[in-house]
Design a protein around this motif. Structure first.
Motif, PDB file in Angstrom:
ATOM      1  N   ARG A  59      -6.775  39.961  -4.082  1.00  0.00           N
ATOM      2  CA  ARG A  59      -5.953  40.174  -5.271  1.00  0.00           C
ATOM      3  C   ARG A  59      -6.528  39.495  -6.511  1.00  0.00           C
ATOM      4  NH1 ARG A  59      -0.106  40.867  -5.767  1.00  0.00           N
ATOM      5  NH2 ARG A  59       0.617  40.156  -7.800  1.00  0.00           N
ATOM      6  N   ASP A  60      -6.926  38.245  -6.384  1.00  0.00           N
ATOM      7  CA  ASP A  60      -7.431  37.517  -7.552  1.00  0.00           C
ATOM      8  C   ASP A  60      -8.682  38.179  -8.121  1.00  0.00           C
ATOM      9  OD1 ASP A  60      -5.366  35.735  -7.296  1.00  0.00           O
ATOM     10  OD2 ASP A  60      -6.572  34.164  -6.335  1.00  0.00           O
ATOM     11  N   ASP A  61      -9.589  38.588  -7.249  1.00  0.00           N
ATOM     12  CA  ASP A  61     -10.789  39.279  -7.709  1.00  0.00           C
ATOM     13  C   ASP A  61     -10.423  40.586  -8.396  1.00  0.00           C
ATOM     14  OD1 ASP A  61     -12.457  37.320  -6.735  1.00  0.00           O
ATOM     15  OD2 ASP A  61     -12.890  38.360  -4.855  1.00  0.00           O
ATOM     16  N   SER A  62      -9.474  41.301  -7.805  1.00  0.00           N
ATOM     17  CA  SER A  62      -9.048  42.578  -8.368  1.00  0.00           C
ATOM     18  C   SER A  62      -8.513  42.416  -9.784  1.00  0.00           C
ATOM     19  CB  SER A  62      -7.965  43.200  -7.479  1.00  0.00           C
ATOM     20  OG  SER A  62      -7.410  44.359  -8.086  1.00  0.00           O
ATOM     21  N   LEU A  63      -7.633  41.443  -9.975  1.00  0.00           N
ATOM     22  CA  LEU A  63      -7.055  41.225 -11.296  1.00  0.00           C
ATOM     23  C   LEU A  63      -8.104  40.732 -12.294  1.00  0.00           C
ATOM     24  CD1 LEU A  63      -3.582  39.676 -10.363  1.00  0.00           C
ATOM     25  CD2 LEU A  63      -4.216  42.078 -10.692  1.00  0.00           C
ATOM     26  N   ARG A  64      -9.067  39.975 -11.810  1.00  0.00           N
ATOM     27  CA  ARG A  64     -10.150  39.522 -12.694  1.00  0.00           C
ATOM     28  C   ARG A  64     -10.989  40.713 -13.161  1.00  0.00           C
ATOM     29  NH1 ARG A  64     -15.151  38.378 -11.276  1.00  0.00           N
ATOM     30  NH2 ARG A  64     -14.599  38.059  -9.090  1.00  0.00           N
ATOM     31  N   PHE A  65     -11.259  41.650 -12.249  1.00  0.00           N
ATOM     32  CA  PHE A  65     -12.012  42.841 -12.636  1.00  0.00           C
ATOM     33  C   PHE A  65     -11.247  43.649 -13.696  1.00  0.00           C
ATOM     34  CE2 PHE A  65     -13.920  42.761  -8.144  1.00  0.00           C
ATOM     35  CZ  PHE A  65     -15.034  42.053  -8.573  1.00  0.00           C
ATOM     36  N   LEU A  66      -9.932  43.721 -13.542  1.00  0.00           N
ATOM     37  CA  LEU A  66      -9.130  44.412 -14.551  1.00  0.00           C
ATOM     38  C   LEU A  66      -9.244  43.713 -15.894  1.00  0.00           C
ATOM     39  CD1 LEU A  66      -5.794  45.276 -12.659  1.00  0.00           C
ATOM     40  CD2 LEU A  66      -7.617  46.858 -13.312  1.00  0.00           C
ATOM     41  N   GLU A  67      -9.100  42.398 -15.878  1.00  0.00           N
ATOM     42  CA  GLU A  67      -9.132  41.625 -17.117  1.00  0.00           C
ATOM     43  C   GLU A  67     -10.481  41.754 -17.823  1.00  0.00           C
ATOM     44  OE1 GLU A  67      -7.654  39.560 -20.185  1.00  0.00           O
ATOM     45  OE2 GLU A  67      -6.500  40.200 -18.421  1.00  0.00           O
ATOM     46  N   ASP A  68     -11.544  41.902 -17.057  1.00  0.00           N
ATOM     47  CA  ASP A  68     -12.880  42.061 -17.647  1.00  0.00           C
ATOM     48  C   ASP A  68     -12.974  43.317 -18.509  1.00  0.00           C
ATOM     49  OD1 ASP A  68     -13.744  39.757 -16.423  1.00  0.00           O
ATOM     50  OD2 ASP A  68     -14.801  40.769 -14.791  1.00  0.00           O
ATOM     51  N   ASN A  69     -12.065  44.242 -18.291  1.00  0.00           N
ATOM     52  CA  ASN A  69     -12.094  45.520 -19.015  1.00  0.00           C
ATOM     53  C   ASN A  69     -11.196  45.520 -20.252  1.00  0.00           C
ATOM     54  OD1 ASN A  69     -13.192  48.171 -19.104  1.00  0.00           O
ATOM     55  ND2 ASN A  69     -11.273  49.014 -18.309  1.00  0.00           N
ATOM     56  N   ARG A  70     -10.549  44.398 -20.546  1.00  0.00           N
ATOM     57  CA  ARG A  70      -9.569  44.358 -21.638  1.00  0.00           C
ATOM     58  C   ARG A  70     -10.193  44.721 -22.988  1.00  0.00           C
ATOM     59  NH1 ARG A  70      -4.541  42.070 -22.656  1.00  0.00           N
ATOM     60  NH2 ARG A  70      -4.498  41.099 -20.572  1.00  0.00           N
ATOM     61  N   ALA A  71     -11.305  44.136 -23.314  1.00  0.00           N
ATOM     62  CA  ALA A  71     -11.914  44.382 -24.627  1.00  0.00           C
ATOM     63  C   ALA A  71     -12.277  45.854 -24.799  1.00  0.00           C
ATOM     64  CB  ALA A  71     -13.148  43.506 -24.813  1.00  0.00           C
ATOM     65  N   SER A  72     -12.816  46.453 -23.745  1.00  0.00           N
ATOM     66  CA  SER A  72     -13.188  47.863 -23.802  1.00  0.00           C
ATOM     67  C   SER A  72     -11.959  48.747 -23.999  1.00  0.00           C
ATOM     68  CB  SER A  72     -13.919  48.261 -22.523  1.00  0.00           C
ATOM     69  OG  SER A  72     -14.201  49.644 -22.504  1.00  0.00           O
ATOM     70  N   LEU A  73     -10.868  48.423 -23.306  1.00  0.00           N
ATOM     71  CA  LEU A  73      -9.638  49.192 -23.458  1.00  0.00           C
ATOM     72  C   LEU A  73      -9.073  49.070 -24.870  1.00  0.00           C
ATOM     73  CD1 LEU A  73      -7.740  48.559 -20.101  1.00  0.00           C
ATOM     74  CD2 LEU A  73      -8.536  50.766 -20.955  1.00  0.00           C
ATOM     75  N   ARG A  74      -9.086  47.869 -25.404  1.00  0.00           N
ATOM     76  CA  ARG A  74      -8.583  47.674 -26.765  1.00  0.00           C
ATOM     77  C   ARG A  74      -9.359  48.541 -27.752  1.00  0.00           C
ATOM     78  NH1 ARG A  74      -4.754  44.097 -27.646  1.00  0.00           N
ATOM     79  NH2 ARG A  74      -4.460  42.264 -26.299  1.00  0.00           N
ATOM     80  N   GLU A  75     -10.653  48.607 -27.583  1.00  0.00           N
ATOM     81  CA  GLU A  75     -11.480  49.418 -28.472  1.00  0.00           C
ATOM     82  C   GLU A  75     -11.153  50.903 -28.316  1.00  0.00           C
ATOM     83  OE1 GLU A  75     -14.016  50.629 -31.353  1.00  0.00           O
ATOM     84  OE2 GLU A  75     -13.282  48.608 -30.932  1.00  0.00           O
ATOM     85  N   GLN A  76     -10.944  51.358 -27.081  1.00  0.00           N
ATOM     86  CA  GLN A  76     -10.594  52.762 -26.845  1.00  0.00           C
ATOM     87  C   GLN A  76      -9.299  53.134 -27.559  1.00  0.00           C
ATOM     88  OE1 GLN A  76     -10.632  53.910 -22.671  1.00  0.00           O
ATOM     89  NE2 GLN A  76     -12.338  52.524 -22.278  1.00  0.00           N
TER      90      GLN A  76
END
Length: 204
Positions: A59-76
């Motif tokens: 779970r922790d790794d999974s949520l970290r992978f999601l968080e790594d994508n935050r900047a890209s999502l904000r830009e989209q």
């Protein structure tokens, strides 16, 4: 109308042509609404490192992978807003959560924080359309085009069926908008119903 989509004739697209067409249309969309209805409770996204980690109990790794994508999502979502577009998603949620749905709700929570309008509904409002079978997954780009999204038996994306009949699109969009209107925003739903929920390893 939502209960008749499976029987309507559209143009079937295999996975790569569907993704290429959708991405191209989305990139050129201006001053319009992207609207999506998600019904299934189980999917499989083998391309998602976060989903695979969550499925395997990390779970922790999974949520970290999601968080790594935050900047890209904000830009989209910033780019969509600049084009005058908004993405509205109506997500049907049944309990107890499947493993996939619990993961997806975390993923969608991040998307909501980045600008997507996501609302949660139960299956109850769909009863009139689901006397014979569940309604399909659909996504529309304004009033110009709508796709019924195709998945295999494991919930892996296979492609889409394109519809361009304006009357069909208008009716489906109105029905999805009505469902969206009665839904609860994910940003209030998540902390109450999802945050802290543990994974049931017996669920798919």
């Amino acid at each position: 109308m939502l209960d008749t989509i499976d029987g309507l004739t559209g143009e079937s697209l295999e996975l790569d042509p569907y993704l290429d067409e959708f991405d191209g249309r989305l990139a050129s969309l201006r001053n319009a609404e992207v609207w999506k209805l998600e019904r299934q409770q189980v999917f499989h996204q083998p391309e998602s490192e976060s989903w695979l980690a969550f499925r395997d109990g990390h779970r922790d790794d999974s949520l970290r992978f999601l968080e790594d994508n935050r900047a890209s999502l904000r830009e989209q979502f910033t780019e969509l807003a600049r084009a005058g577009c908004v993405l509205r998603r109506t997500r049907v949620v049944e309990k107890p959560f499947t493993t996939y749905l619990l993961w997806e709700l975390h993923s969608l929570h991040l998307r909501a924080q980045c600008g997507e309008d996501i609302r949660i509904i139960s299956a109850e409002p769909l009863a009139a359309w689901e006397r014979e079978r569940p309604i399909p997954e659909i996504v529309g780009l304004g009033d110009e085009v709508m796709y019924r999204i195709r998945y295999d038996d494991q919930g892996v994306l296979q492609g889409g069926v394109r519809f361009t009949d304006r009357a069909v699109i208008t009716r489906c969009r109105a029905e999805v908008a009505a469902l969206h209107q009665v839904g609860e925003g994910l940003r209030s739903y998540f902390p109450r119903e999802v945050e802290g929920v543990t994974l049931d390893r017996e669920r798919p």
